[in-house]
Write a protein that holds these residues in place. Sequence first.
Motif, short mmCIF file in Angstrom:
data_model
loop_
_atom_site.label_atom_id
_atom_site.label_comp_id
_atom_site.label_asym_id
_atom_site.label_seq_id
_atom_site.Cartn_x
_atom_site.Cartn_y
_atom_site.Cartn_z
N ALA A 1 35.98 -51.87 -32.87
CA ALA A 1 34.96 -52.08 -33.91
C ALA A 1 35.19 -53.41 -34.65
O ALA A 1 34.25 -54.17 -34.89
CB ALA A 1 34.99 -50.92 -34.91
N SER A 2 36.44 -53.70 -34.97
CA SER A 2 36.73 -54.94 -35.71
C SER A 2 36.61 -56.17 -34.82
O SER A 2 36.44 -57.29 -35.29
CB SER A 2 38.12 -54.89 -36.35
OG SER A 2 39.12 -54.75 -35.37
N ASN B 1 32.42 -56.39 -34.60
CA ASN B 1 31.80 -56.74 -35.89
C ASN B 1 32.73 -56.36 -37.04
O ASN B 1 32.71 -55.21 -37.51
CB ASN B 1 30.45 -56.02 -36.01
CG ASN B 1 29.62 -56.54 -37.17
OD1 ASN B 1 30.15 -56.94 -38.20
ND2 ASN B 1 28.30 -56.54 -37.00
N ARG C 1 39.51 -47.33 -31.35
CA ARG C 1 38.22 -47.41 -32.04
C ARG C 1 38.21 -48.49 -33.12
O ARG C 1 37.33 -49.36 -33.13
CB ARG C 1 37.83 -46.04 -32.62
CG ARG C 1 36.44 -46.04 -33.24
CD ARG C 1 35.94 -44.64 -33.55
NE ARG C 1 34.77 -44.73 -34.41
CZ ARG C 1 34.80 -44.59 -35.72
NH1 ARG C 1 35.96 -44.37 -36.33
NH2 ARG C 1 33.70 -44.68 -36.44
N PRO C 2 39.18 -48.49 -34.07
CA PRO C 2 39.18 -49.57 -35.06
C PRO C 2 39.38 -50.96 -34.46
O PRO C 2 38.78 -51.92 -34.92
CB PRO C 2 40.33 -49.21 -36.01
CG PRO C 2 41.10 -48.13 -35.35
CD PRO C 2 40.20 -47.47 -34.39
N LEU D 1 31.02 -54.76 -40.18
CA LEU D 1 30.59 -53.37 -39.98
C LEU D 1 31.80 -52.43 -39.99
O LEU D 1 31.76 -51.34 -40.56
CB LEU D 1 29.82 -53.25 -38.65
CG LEU D 1 29.09 -51.93 -38.40
CD1 LEU D 1 28.02 -51.68 -39.45
CD2 LEU D 1 28.46 -51.94 -37.01
N ALA D 2 32.89 -52.89 -39.35
CA ALA D 2 34.13 -52.08 -39.33
C ALA D 2 34.64 -51.86 -40.75
O ALA D 2 35.09 -50.77 -41.10
CB ALA D 2 35.19 -52.78 -38.48
N GLU D 3 34.55 -52.92 -41.56
CA GLU D 3 34.96 -52.82 -42.97
C GLU D 3 34.09 -51.81 -43.71
O GLU D 3 34.59 -50.96 -44.46
CB GLU D 3 34.83 -54.20 -43.63
CG GLU D 3 35.34 -54.27 -45.06
CD GLU D 3 36.86 -54.30 -45.17
OE1 GLU D 3 37.39 -53.34 -45.74
OE2 GLU D 3 37.48 -55.25 -44.69
N ALA D 4 32.78 -51.86 -43.47
CA ALA D 4 31.83 -50.95 -44.12
C ALA D 4 32.08 -49.50 -43.71
O ALA D 4 31.87 -48.57 -44.50
CB ALA D 4 30.40 -51.36 -43.76
N GLU D 5 32.56 -49.31 -42.48
CA GLU D 5 32.85 -47.95 -41.99
C GLU D 5 34.24 -47.47 -42.42
O GLU D 5 34.67 -46.38 -42.03
CB GLU D 5 32.74 -47.92 -40.45
CG GLU D 5 31.31 -48.00 -39.95
CD GLU D 5 31.23 -47.90 -38.44
OE1 GLU D 5 32.26 -47.58 -37.80
OE2 GLU D 5 30.14 -48.13 -37.89
N GLY D 6 34.94 -48.30 -43.18
CA GLY D 6 36.27 -47.91 -43.68
C GLY D 6 37.37 -47.97 -42.63
O GLY D 6 38.36 -47.25 -42.72
N LEU D 7 37.19 -48.83 -41.60
CA LEU D 7 38.17 -48.90 -40.50
C LEU D 7 39.27 -49.95 -40.74
O LEU D 7 40.11 -50.15 -39.89
CB LEU D 7 37.45 -49.19 -39.17
CG LEU D 7 36.56 -48.07 -38.66
CD1 LEU D 7 35.74 -48.51 -37.46
CD2 LEU D 7 37.38 -46.84 -38.29
#
Length: 276
Positions: free
Chosen positions: A151-152, A155, A147-148, A158-164
Amino acid sequence: MLDDFFVRALIAGIGIAVMAGPLGCFVIWRRMAYFGDTMAHSALLGVALSLLLELNLMLSVFIVAAVVSVLLLFLQRRGALSTDALLGILSHSALSFGLVIVAFMTWVRIDLVGFLFGDILAVSESDIDIIWGGGILVIFAIVYLWRPLLASTVNPELAEAEGLKPERTRLFFMLLMALVIAIAMKIVGILLITSLLIIPAATARRFSTSPEVMAVLASVIGALAVTGGLFGSLHWDTPSGPSIVVAAVGLFVLSLLPIGRRPLEAAHHSTPGGHH
């Protein structure tokens, strides 16, 4: 009846294909094909240092590849040069340092061709244990980080914003690449590892409806290329490592034929988020 060495080569090659497939997908999605080359070139420096310092070969290659990965991340953060320029510098530096160190070690007889192109037919049972043990570890790591990683790739913001933590995920990805290259180097050689990472994944992209399907298909196509290449090398008495790559290229060319769904449509579906 097949010889024992041929069966061992098949088992080892399929093991490498299985772990290289999913990683190769991320290499393609992240447009990091040159990174794979850089890691492979750093392997020769690892070989040279293992001989010089009398270290374990696989451990030495992994450490050098890992250091090159961390160095790349550090230099990217500095932002002085583009990523492809940094990769070019690191790739050729590692390769050249390796060759220079080898040249100085006049007391060591080194088979450079063996390291560059591998010798899959010389695989031992302990090699198979390492390949499948490492392969299972790599697959579990990919599943855990899926998943991380995805996501990274799609985007990073967005991954950073989701704490990934995309930066940390990227480092883990690079370390997994280093591990695969350390394991695979002895089998398929420095110059052919990148092919096994990229070509099956590029082929799988044509038939995939999702990232997950593409990752599984890349492993299957890689295993088919290994099997076809080894039987081809047995039949025509050609070098085994390059024969595997030729088989992989053959499958890729077949995937370009306009059968069923249009390749462009399939490629769009199998890219995370449908992005190019």
